[in-house]
Design an enzyme around this catalytic site. Structure first.
Site, PDB file in Angstrom:
ATOM      1  N   LYS A 153       0.783  -0.894  -0.319  1.00  0.00           N
ATOM      2  CA  LYS A 153      -0.008   0.011   0.297  1.00  0.00           C
ATOM      3  C   LYS A 153       0.924   1.581   0.059  1.00  0.00           C
ATOM      4  O   LYS A 153       1.040   2.196  -0.801  1.00  0.00           O
ATOM      5  CB  LYS A 153      -1.099  -0.221   1.333  1.00  0.00           C
ATOM      6  CG  LYS A 153      -1.743   0.982   0.975  1.00  0.00           C
ATOM      7  CD  LYS A 153      -3.154   0.831   2.433  1.00  0.00           C
ATOM      8  CE  LYS A 153      -3.566   2.564   2.046  1.00  0.00           C
ATOM      9  NZ  LYS A 153      -5.594   1.766   3.384  1.00  0.00           N
ATOM     10  N   GLU A 190      10.222  -4.957   4.543  1.00  0.00           N
ATOM     11  CA  GLU A 190      10.157  -6.710   4.343  1.00  0.00           C
ATOM     12  C   GLU A 190       9.738  -6.903   2.693  1.00  0.00           C
ATOM     13  O   GLU A 190      10.934  -7.076   1.710  1.00  0.00           O
ATOM     14  CB  GLU A 190       9.498  -7.853   4.364  1.00  0.00           C
ATOM     15  CG  GLU A 190       9.415  -7.798   6.103  1.00  0.00           C
ATOM     16  CD  GLU A 190       8.903  -6.622   6.888  1.00  0.00           C
ATOM     17  OE1 GLU A 190       8.259  -6.414   8.461  1.00  0.00           O
ATOM     18  OE2 GLU A 190       8.325  -5.593   6.656  1.00  0.00           O
ATOM     19  N   GLY A 211      -5.275  -3.126   4.584  1.00  0.00           N
ATOM     20  CA  GLY A 211      -3.670  -4.056   4.140  1.00  0.00           C
ATOM     21  C   GLY A 211      -5.214  -6.181   4.192  1.00  0.00           C
ATOM     22  O   GLY A 211      -4.769  -6.372   3.790  1.00  0.00           O
ATOM     23  N   ARG A 212      -5.645  -5.419   6.093  1.00  0.00           N
ATOM     24  CA  ARG A 212      -5.392  -7.003   5.685  1.00  0.00           C
ATOM     25  C   ARG A 212      -7.700  -6.925   5.195  1.00  0.00           C
ATOM     26  O   ARG A 212      -8.332  -8.599   5.537  1.00  0.00           O
ATOM     27  CB  ARG A 212      -6.170  -7.566   7.458  1.00  0.00           C
ATOM     28  CG  ARG A 212      -6.748  -6.186   7.735  1.00  0.00           C
ATOM     29  CD  ARG A 212      -5.907  -6.295   9.363  1.00  0.00           C
ATOM     30  NE  ARG A 212      -6.744  -5.341  10.739  1.00  0.00           N
ATOM     31  CZ  ARG A 212      -6.413  -3.974  10.638  1.00  0.00           C
ATOM     32  NH1 ARG A 212      -5.479  -4.047  10.191  1.00  0.00           N
ATOM     33  NH2 ARG A 212      -6.822  -3.052  11.136  1.00  0.00           N
ATOM     34  N   GLU A 226      -5.290  -7.892  14.480  1.00  0.00           N
ATOM     35  CA  GLU A 226      -5.125  -7.124  14.769  1.00  0.00           C
ATOM     36  C   GLU A 226      -5.090  -5.685  14.580  1.00  0.00           C
ATOM     37  O   GLU A 226      -5.673  -4.487  14.970  1.00  0.00           O
ATOM     38  CB  GLU A 226      -4.150  -7.166  12.802  1.00  0.00           C
ATOM     39  CG  GLU A 226      -3.118  -5.557  12.640  1.00  0.00           C
ATOM     40  CD  GLU A 226      -2.354  -6.233  11.261  1.00  0.00           C
ATOM     41  OE1 GLU A 226      -0.879  -6.452  11.206  1.00  0.00           O
ATOM     42  OE2 GLU A 226      -3.186  -5.196   9.853  1.00  0.00           O
ATOM     43  N   HIS A 261      -5.344 -35.232  16.184  1.00  0.00           N
ATOM     44  CA  HIS A 261      -3.476 -35.821  16.721  1.00  0.00           C
ATOM     45  C   HIS A 261      -2.530 -35.259  17.122  1.00  0.00           C
ATOM     46  O   HIS A 261      -1.324 -35.728  17.602  1.00  0.00           O
ATOM     47  CB  HIS A 261      -2.663 -36.705  15.479  1.00  0.00           C
ATOM     48  CG  HIS A 261      -3.686 -37.712  15.283  1.00  0.00           C
ATOM     49  ND1 HIS A 261      -4.136 -39.407  15.705  1.00  0.00           N
ATOM     50  CD2 HIS A 261      -4.985 -37.738  14.604  1.00  0.00           C
ATOM     51  CE1 HIS A 261      -5.191 -39.832  15.001  1.00  0.00           C
ATOM     52  NE2 HIS A 261      -5.697 -38.533  14.259  1.00  0.00           N
ATOM     53  N   LYS A 263       8.034  -1.746  13.203  1.00  0.00           N
ATOM     54  CA  LYS A 263       8.643  -1.227  11.905  1.00  0.00           C
ATOM     55  C   LYS A 263       9.811  -0.084  12.025  1.00  0.00           C
ATOM     56  O   LYS A 263      10.772  -0.373  11.718  1.00  0.00           O
ATOM     57  CB  LYS A 263       7.738  -0.819  10.834  1.00  0.00           C
ATOM     58  CG  LYS A 263       6.512  -2.220  10.370  1.00  0.00           C
ATOM     59  CD  LYS A 263       5.954  -1.278   9.548  1.00  0.00           C
ATOM     60  CE  LYS A 263       4.753  -2.321   8.926  1.00  0.00           C
ATOM     61  NZ  LYS A 263       3.741  -1.909   7.905  1.00  0.00           N
TER      62      LYS A 263
END
Length: 540
Positions: free
Chosen positions: A209, A215, A273-274, A359, A390, A505
């Site tokens: 964005k 990253e 973003g999410r 978030e 399991h 960040k």
């Protein structure tokens, strides 16, 4: 939205008193009292999704108090504010427009009275369609005139998890393109991808964005360097334009990176973003399953939008889910929720919902600016069934913690030739919710072997999809989005910012500059951080 402390409402006080009553009743008791409990506590949405919430510590009185809590905290007003484009993201002074991305063009009355926004969305969708069709139909060629075989999505957070989850969940709709997702800044991931692809056959989507996320830009720069080094000709802008696309709100930064302007897909600033998989971030989804299926994903989400907007609270799936979650987290002190999809292709759903929920609602300051004294976001985690059976299911059945679960399955398998596998899978799906709710006390004497005794009385929701399709997945993801929004409304927090993420960040960017400097002791840091930096520098 109204800024109401939920603990000051009449309903909250009633619920606290009601809790004492409910702690004396088991889930087994609730089913004995109400022979029609499944009918009374389940919602069948158009025979596409069945939502069964009967195996919970709730009765009609509980539901009455919870619904009143939603009314007292003005949830309906908040829903209208979001859909009508009011600036409910107060800390960032923005509207929240992810629902506008999936508006149905067959409706005459749109929620937003802003045709310019819809026109922009249409332009973006058209661009997604053109790029997708050109690449899938092999009209878009690489610089050597070879067809594109590999799509590499470079992004992190919402620019990564949403598309990853959707494309994996819709694996049976996937075309011949190979998908790769590069998110982690760990160079091992980068090397793993570039060792499998050739530059002349690959298209890279840089999804950010701001076009400044450390990253993403670090990975993008390394990919660009690798690309230039490995092409068999002199590098130029025309070559670059055949292999690099950007999805961003920062057009100038993308152009400065070298992206051709015609290869930039805008991302509206009002899209978090999410919540962005429905936007131009979804380009990689469209490339994987085709634009027509991407549209069906949007249409499914839109259908749930209309259910959420117009359905009364007592039969509104996202609101009921939100209320049940608040009931457990704030009154039963559960603190955690497990997401268990009985579909291997949905393996990334728990991770995606973890980000979406934690978030959004992982906040400790309310909308009045006060420190919160009640619980906000639950801890979200999970894994696919039957793998989890399991692993951590032992604790679910016999542990000391109460952990509400969402069990998700599909009635129709993608693989008709392996029906026996699917029957066994669904048998396990149903068996686990039954065992958690009722235990084995009706067929087993604890006096004989106390260690094998399962007391049951563990709550869960069962979410049963007819089949996993782009449309039904759109429904499912949309109603989890709305569940999380309503939780934030009731809990009096801002769900659409993430300042905690931003802090990490900033510190990381500052540290990078200082770690690279040839200074043995960086005394401005706390002794722990300084010790960790010195240890790293001793090897580098």
């Amino acid at each position: 939205m109204k800024n109401i402390n939920p603990t000051k409402t009449i309903s909250w006080k009633y619920l606290k008193n009601h809790l004492k009553e409910m702690k004396k009743i088991t889930i087994n008791d609730l089913f004995k009292i109400d022979k029609n409990r499944f009918k009374n506590f389940s919602i069948n949405f158009e025979n596409i999704i069945l939502f069964d919430y009967s195996k919970n510590f709730i009765n009609k009185k509980t539901l009455h108090y919870l619904i009143n809590l939603a009314k007292e905290t003005k949830c309906i007003d908040a829903i209208h504010s979001m859909f009508y484009g009011k600036k409910i993201n107060i800390t960032e002074k923005q509207a929240v427009l992810h629902t506008a991305l999936r508006y149905n063009r067959n409706y005459d009355n749109y929620f937003l009275k802003n045709q310019e926004i819809y026109n922009n969305i249409d332009k973006i969708l058209k661009k997604i369609e053109n790029i997708s069709n050109n690449i899938i139909l092999e009209k878009w060629k690489g610089y050597t005139n070879k067809k594109i075989k590999n799509i590499v999505n470079i992004g992190i957070g919402g620019s990564h998890l949403g598309p990853l989850m959707i494309t994996k969940s819709l694996q049976s709709y996937k075309n011949k393109l190979n998908l790769f997702f590069l998110s982690n800044i760990d160079s091992n991931k980068l090397i793993n991808i570039i060792n499998k692809i050739k530059p002349e056959e690959s298209l890279f989507i840089i999804a950010s964005k701001t076009f400044s996320t450390q990253e993403t830009i670090s990975n993008a720069l390394s990919i660009k360097k690798w690309f230039i080094k490995n092409i068999n000709t002199t590098f130029n802008k025309n070559i670059f334009s055949k292999h690099f696309i950007a999805v961003t709100n920062n057009i100038n930064a993308a152009i400065n990176f070298g992206i051709d302007e015609k290869n930039i897909l805008p991302l509206l600033s009002e899209i978090g973003g999410r919540f962005s998989l429905w936007s131009s971030i979804g380009l990689v989804i469209s490339l994987s399953i085709g634009f027509n299926n991407f549209k069906k994903l949007l249409q499914g989400a839109n259908k749930m939008d209309h259910h959420f907007f117009s359905t009364p609270i007592n039969t509104n799936i996202p609101i009921i889910m939100a209320l049940i979650s608040i009931w457990y987290n704030n009154f039963w002190n559960t603190e955690t929720e497990a997401i268990i999809p009985y579909c291997d292709n949905m393996c990334f759903l728990p991770l995606y919902l973890q980000q979406l929920n934690m978030e959004s609602n992982g906040k400790s300051i309310d909308r009045n600016g006060n420190k919160i004294k009640y619980q906000t976001s639950s801890i979200i985690w999970g894994d696919v069934g039957t793998n989890g059976q399991h692993s951590f299911f032992q604790m679910l059945h016999q542990g000391t913690k109460l952990i509400p679960c969402d069990f998700i399955a599909t009635a129709i398998s993608d693989n008709k030739n392996y029906k026996d596998h699917h029957t066994k899978l669904i048998a396990n799906y149903i068996a686990q919710t039954k065992a958690l709710a009722f235990g084995n006390l009706d067929t087993f004497s604890c006096k004989e072997n106390l260690y094998q005794c399962c007391f049951g009385n563990k709550p869960s929701n069962s979410i049963f999809l007819k089949k996993i399709t782009p449309y039904s997945l759109g429904l499912l993801i949309s109603y989890y989005e709305h569940k999380i929004f309503i939780q934030g409304v009731i809990l009096n927090i801002f769900s659409f910012d993430q300042w905690g993420v931003e802090l990490g960040k900033k510190i990381a960017n500052f540290l990078v500059k200082n770690i690279d400097r040839n200074i043995q002791n960086l005394t401005q840091y706390d002794c722990s951080s300084q010790g960790l930096i010195n240890f790293y520098k001793s090897f580098n």
